[in-house]
Scaffold this motif. Sequence first.
Motif, mmCIF file in Angstrom:
data_model
loop_
_atom_site.group_PDB
_atom_site.id
_atom_site.type_symbol
_atom_site.label_atom_id
_atom_site.label_comp_id
_atom_site.label_asym_id
_atom_site.label_seq_id
_atom_site.Cartn_x
_atom_site.Cartn_y
_atom_site.Cartn_z
ATOM 1 N N PHE A 110 -8.979 19.183 2.994
ATOM 2 C CA PHE A 110 -7.727 18.495 2.657
ATOM 3 C C PHE A 110 -6.535 19.234 3.246
ATOM 4 O O PHE A 110 -5.667 18.634 3.880
ATOM 5 C CB PHE A 110 -7.620 18.390 1.131
ATOM 6 N N ARG B 261 1.006 4.023 -2.941
ATOM 7 C CA ARG B 261 0.755 5.455 -2.700
ATOM 8 C C ARG B 261 1.893 6.296 -3.243
ATOM 9 O O ARG B 261 1.680 7.313 -3.915
ATOM 10 C CB ARG B 261 0.591 5.725 -1.201
ATOM 11 N N THR B 262 3.110 5.863 -2.963
ATOM 12 C CA THR B 262 4.261 6.608 -3.457
ATOM 13 C C THR B 262 4.238 6.662 -4.985
ATOM 14 O O THR B 262 4.508 7.700 -5.594
ATOM 15 C CB THR B 262 5.560 5.932 -2.968
ATOM 16 N N ILE C 217 0.838 -1.201 0.000
ATOM 17 C CA ILE C 217 0.000 0.000 0.000
ATOM 18 C C ILE C 217 0.873 1.251 0.000
ATOM 19 O O ILE C 217 0.649 2.192 -0.760
ATOM 20 C CB ILE C 217 -0.966 -0.016 1.201
ATOM 21 N N CYS C 218 1.902 1.248 0.831
ATOM 22 C CA CYS C 218 2.806 2.400 0.881
ATOM 23 C C CYS C 218 3.481 2.612 -0.465
ATOM 24 O O CYS C 218 3.575 3.741 -0.957
ATOM 25 C CB CYS C 218 3.880 2.177 1.949
ATOM 26 N N ILE D 21 2.562 12.645 3.378
ATOM 27 C CA ILE D 21 1.737 12.404 2.209
ATOM 28 C C ILE D 21 1.790 10.965 1.694
ATOM 29 O O ILE D 21 0.797 10.428 1.229
ATOM 30 C CB ILE D 21 2.077 13.424 1.104
ATOM 31 N N ALA D 22 2.919 10.292 1.798
ATOM 32 C CA ALA D 22 2.997 8.943 1.234
ATOM 33 C C ALA D 22 2.466 7.885 2.198
ATOM 34 O O ALA D 22 2.294 6.738 1.832
ATOM 35 C CB ALA D 22 4.434 8.613 0.846
ATOM 36 N N GLU D 23 2.223 8.297 3.425
ATOM 37 C CA GLU D 23 1.737 7.327 4.394
ATOM 38 C C GLU D 23 0.286 6.968 4.115
ATOM 39 O O GLU D 23 -0.469 7.779 3.591
ATOM 40 C CB GLU D 23 1.841 7.922 5.807
ATOM 41 N N PRO D 24 -0.098 5.770 4.488
ATOM 42 C CA PRO D 24 -1.505 5.421 4.307
ATOM 43 C C PRO D 24 -2.408 6.415 5.039
ATOM 44 O O PRO D 24 -2.040 6.910 6.101
ATOM 45 C CB PRO D 24 -1.607 4.033 4.945
ATOM 46 N N TYR E 207 -11.994 13.776 1.514
ATOM 47 C CA TYR E 207 -12.035 15.082 2.178
ATOM 48 C C TYR E 207 -13.330 15.828 1.906
ATOM 49 O O TYR E 207 -13.369 17.051 1.911
ATOM 50 C CB TYR E 207 -10.824 15.950 1.777
ATOM 51 N N ARG F 236 -3.872 14.671 -6.380
ATOM 52 C CA ARG F 236 -2.858 13.635 -6.194
ATOM 53 C C ARG F 236 -3.122 12.845 -4.914
ATOM 54 O O ARG F 236 -3.108 11.618 -4.900
ATOM 55 C CB ARG F 236 -1.471 14.293 -6.109
ATOM 56 N N ARG F 237 -3.373 13.574 -3.871
ATOM 57 C CA ARG F 237 -3.554 12.908 -2.581
ATOM 58 C C ARG F 237 -4.827 12.050 -2.565
ATOM 59 O O ARG F 237 -4.831 10.941 -2.036
ATOM 60 C CB ARG F 237 -3.589 13.977 -1.486
ATOM 61 N N LEU G 144 1.584 9.112 -6.276
ATOM 62 C CA LEU G 144 1.982 10.513 -6.087
ATOM 63 C C LEU G 144 3.035 10.913 -7.110
ATOM 64 O O LEU G 144 3.085 12.056 -7.565
ATOM 65 C CB LEU G 144 2.501 10.717 -4.660
#
Lengths: 170, 292, 757
Positions: free
Chosen positions: C742, B250-251, B246-247, C751-754, C620, B271-272, B254
């Motif tokens: 947001f 996500r990376t 998952i990490c 930001i990259a964390e779940p 959000y 993006r988020r 992004l």
Amino acid sequence: MSSRWASIRFTVNGQSRTVHAPPMKRLLDVLREDLHLTGAKEGCGEGECGSCSVRMNGELVNSCLIPVLQAEGAQIQTVEGLAPAIDSGGALHSLQEAFLQCGGAQCGICTPGMLMAAAQLLERNPHPSREEIREGLGGNLCRCTGFARIFASVLAASTHAGSEKKPDAR
Amino acid sequence: MRGNPEAHELIAPGSLAAVLHLLASEPGAWTPIAGGTELMVAHAAGRLTARKLVSLWNIPDLRFIRVEANSIAVGAGATFIDLRRNAAVAAELPLLAQAAGWIGSIANQSRATLGGNLVNGSPAADSSPALLAYDARIELVSIRGSRTVPYDKFHTGYKRNLLAPDELLFAVHLPRRFARHRGYLRKVGTRRAMAIAKVALAATALIENETVAEIRLGAASLAPFPTRLYRTEESILGNAITEETICAARTAVLAEAAPIDDIRSAAEFRRRVAANLVEEFLRELMKPEPRP
Amino acid sequence: MSNAAKTRPQTRIVGAPVPRKEGIDKLVGRAQYVDDLTREGMWYGATVRSTIPRGNIRSITFDPHIDWNEFTVVTAKDIPGKNHIELIVADQPCLADGRVNHCEEPILLLAHPDRHKLLEAVAAIKVDYDPLPAVFSIEESEAQKEIILGEDNLIKSFTLEKGDVDSVWATAAHIVEGEYRTGPQEHLYIENNGMIAEWSAGDGITVWGSLQCPFYVHKALRAVFDLPDEKVRVIQTETGGAFGGKEDYPSILASHAGLLAMKSGRTVKMVYDRMEDLAATTKRHPSRVRHRTALDKDGKLLAMEIDLATDGGAYSTLSATVLSRATLHACGPYVCPNVRVRSRAWATNHVPYGAFRGFGAPQAIFAMERHMDEIAAALHLEPVELRRRNFLHQGNRNATDQLMREPVMLDKLLDRALAESDYPAKRARFARENQTNPLKRGLGIAAFYHGSGFTGSGELYLNSLAGIDVTADDKVRVLVSNTEFGQGTNTILTQIAAEALNLDFSDVTMAPADTAHIPNSGPTVASRTSMVVGRIIERASLQLLALLRERAGLGEQYPREEFFAACNRYRAAHGKVESLCRYEAPPGIQWDDATYHGEAYGAYAWAVYVAQVAVDTVTYSAEVEDFWAVQEVGRVLHPVLAMGQIEGGVAQGIGFALYEKVVLENGRMANNQMTNYIMPTAEDVPPIHVVFEEIPFCYGGYGAKGIGELPHDGPAPAILNAIRDATGVPFNAIPLLPEDLFAALAAREPIAEPAAL
């Protein structure tokens, strides 16, 4: 000017009509200007508000987004066709009656389109759930009612048949 | 109404063959118009530059949904209402059936066509993520013949595509091999109805031996045109779904997503949220498959 | 619906859900809105507008490829009277004369028989400017680096003072400060502004249009055309929504259409399309409100210092009166011995902001009610408890020292709202579920009051005249200048007359809203129609009965035929049957405009609203899932219309809070399309549970108080309080869009964390 005017024939509220118009003229303007059926309104001109909604060949459409040439041969119903005998003492359509009793119309500008959307919904789904009503009317913006009286009106009309119960004002 | 109807010509030849001959006779001169939900908006705003338009509305050769041996073929002229009412689409392509309900409102769905949605090529096109997730191929046709290309090669830039001036989009072919896949679909719009996607994601994945054997992530509003998130897919493919996967996903999202700031939203937000949607899908995959 | 029904006076028609007076016309497509009307040989009008926010006009060039002889062109030089729009201060030109002060300011008018050619012509006129620096915010305006209006950019200021605020700070147990902002909001009536005008040397000017206040337009036309009263005639057509947005702007449009009609000698129609209406007409005033509040150790309010600022736009228009209402609602429905409210409306180079349902109160109440939750958090009190400890009760005095003479049932409204929404149990459940659910739910409340009618001595200045007449064909007609635009004026006023005269609802109609035939009963604004005008109609009806009994032999009890027979006898003797009354103030009204002390309003409507909101931490987005609106508005004259008012106002309030953002770029609205200005749809509005408590107000029409504006006051603070409850984050500005959520929520995590699921 590059446009050649065309003769376009279709049926409106059961009557056969022929108009002579530029083919890119909007169906909305043809109804309002050429046929003097001013029930359908222009609220936004971009298919966002639904106040120009009419039914064409059994489907709900935004008449502001239809070049009249594409209505050739079509069956069109406008709000004026819901209770065609009203001027000679005839009855309201059950949806109109429900809107009257339940407060579904306030300023009235969205009402013709709203009625057509509701008529379309009930024809395909005579007993819609609240969620189905919300979706069926999702393209018709009303700024007055907050939609609650309109939902009540559609629910009342959907339960109207075979029921002694008067439409519930709540 | 800022456009002048008399400044535009519109003809309706009525058959596919006649339209193709017209397009071939004056390549680039004629702009096809189907349900008008895009071009008529431009017309009302006085922004319609096309002077000569040819109607595709209700041409039977283009308005069909056919279930074939290995695929379901949807004609470019099929409306989103057609898609929503089709039993085979509902059963085998639920993401597409659901996405069809995203289009504007009922009154838009009754006029907007699948072909029009794709040719218009909005980065936010509602039907595109599902088509990408289902690995659709599209068939282009002209008097020279027809050709079929993967849908994810169709868009070549912002509002640009592979169509030659004499070509029409004829049909979308959706392979019938997603019965065992898990699916995901979510649109983040400005509101529930009549909304333009700020971000949308459609995804399919096949889990075999607790690892991801296949995955397709189709996204809207993350690039100049609807696109697969290939690098994110690569980060997931062949792996078990773990917190590490998952990490990494996500990376990858992004890094891969290239959305813009515009009047409706902000690039960072898009993006988020895209990363959150991919994560949400992966977490659903971690749960046992819901039994029908 | 009402638990006061037992004590209600017996009425037949008032309080009954009779069908809307003009309902059938609207339902069958017969109702005629301005764009539905045409006239033989009618021309169309269009407006050339400023493309810059501020500057001097250097030149205007007409493209020689167009035959301008086909067109009528009007500039400021064609104005026979005064080149300004009469309202409060005469600073807004009818047409720019050498200088523009906001984008979309009208410069020049065109008319032509073909509306399509007209738009090409507008595009073929080039205006060159020498731009001047422009001001786009309250902060830039108050910095006064650039002076754009008067000597100091200040449109209006008020100071409301009670007790001695400064004596409290040093000893208070708690001091809580906060700053709150609201954005512009568009009315988004579905019918755009439109007007048709005719001119003749003999009759002067006549206009038909979509409007709220016929006599405002009348006054404006008199000045622009330099004509006497009788040569100006204003007729309201069916009006497709207004919400305050057709209070002042129709004066401008009527002037424009009239000028084109006068110069062209034709009937001229001007109907804006949505893009023009959104970009060029008024919006709700943006606001910034700063609170500093002192409390004792028990959470009782000791002092409130409030600094309230609004962006008024480029001209004064209605900003002073909007600011007044904001000032008077700034302190909420609470007891506080020491109060100082300093309020200012600042000029900017935005399109002038205008009236919008609530008229400044929603902005002030947003700040007050958000601030109450921040106070509660600071004092570790429940938001409900803090409010309860400070509520106004009968016999208390509010911020203007007005004695609350009538019963106040805030405690009961609060109890009812908590019970209906299952508030305590739900809050506990949400707190539990939120620990694991990506959907974070919360409940928020807002308590507020809204003053009915014009402020202070405003109703006395208006001196409204209204009444009824009876025609030879046995119809009673209500004679008022108060207009129908959806809210139910026609129905309510005819109900009142029918009730008072003991006739059937169908015996009473509205006289057409035509200034040639109706008295001036004031504008249709400020939640005044039912209470103030309704009361005059009730009195005029009773006055007519007395007259008929005295002079036409009408008995004490009478069948309707006898009523009309008496009318015919009276008419035969006196020519016409008419009964007019003027406004009479309730006794004991004292108001001092200089100090802002006294009876700010004749009556208040009271409410407690509860919002249930879910915040999705994946997207959000915040959605209102459920809503409860509990209020006391005096007597409910029509249960269905009243519910419609509340539900519609709540929906607009939801839009104000979570959806509706006016994107301003260089002073111009950049999202001037319905596809980009996002109002809630049928799928976005939650169930709205409406509860009325009724305490009839003896100086309102059949006991009514104001209702129309109230429901716009509460939703925004209730929703943002619910979001605070759900997320723990205090959001203090609206509209609150997912991008704003947001920015605050996502900032808490790498930001990259779940995401926190």
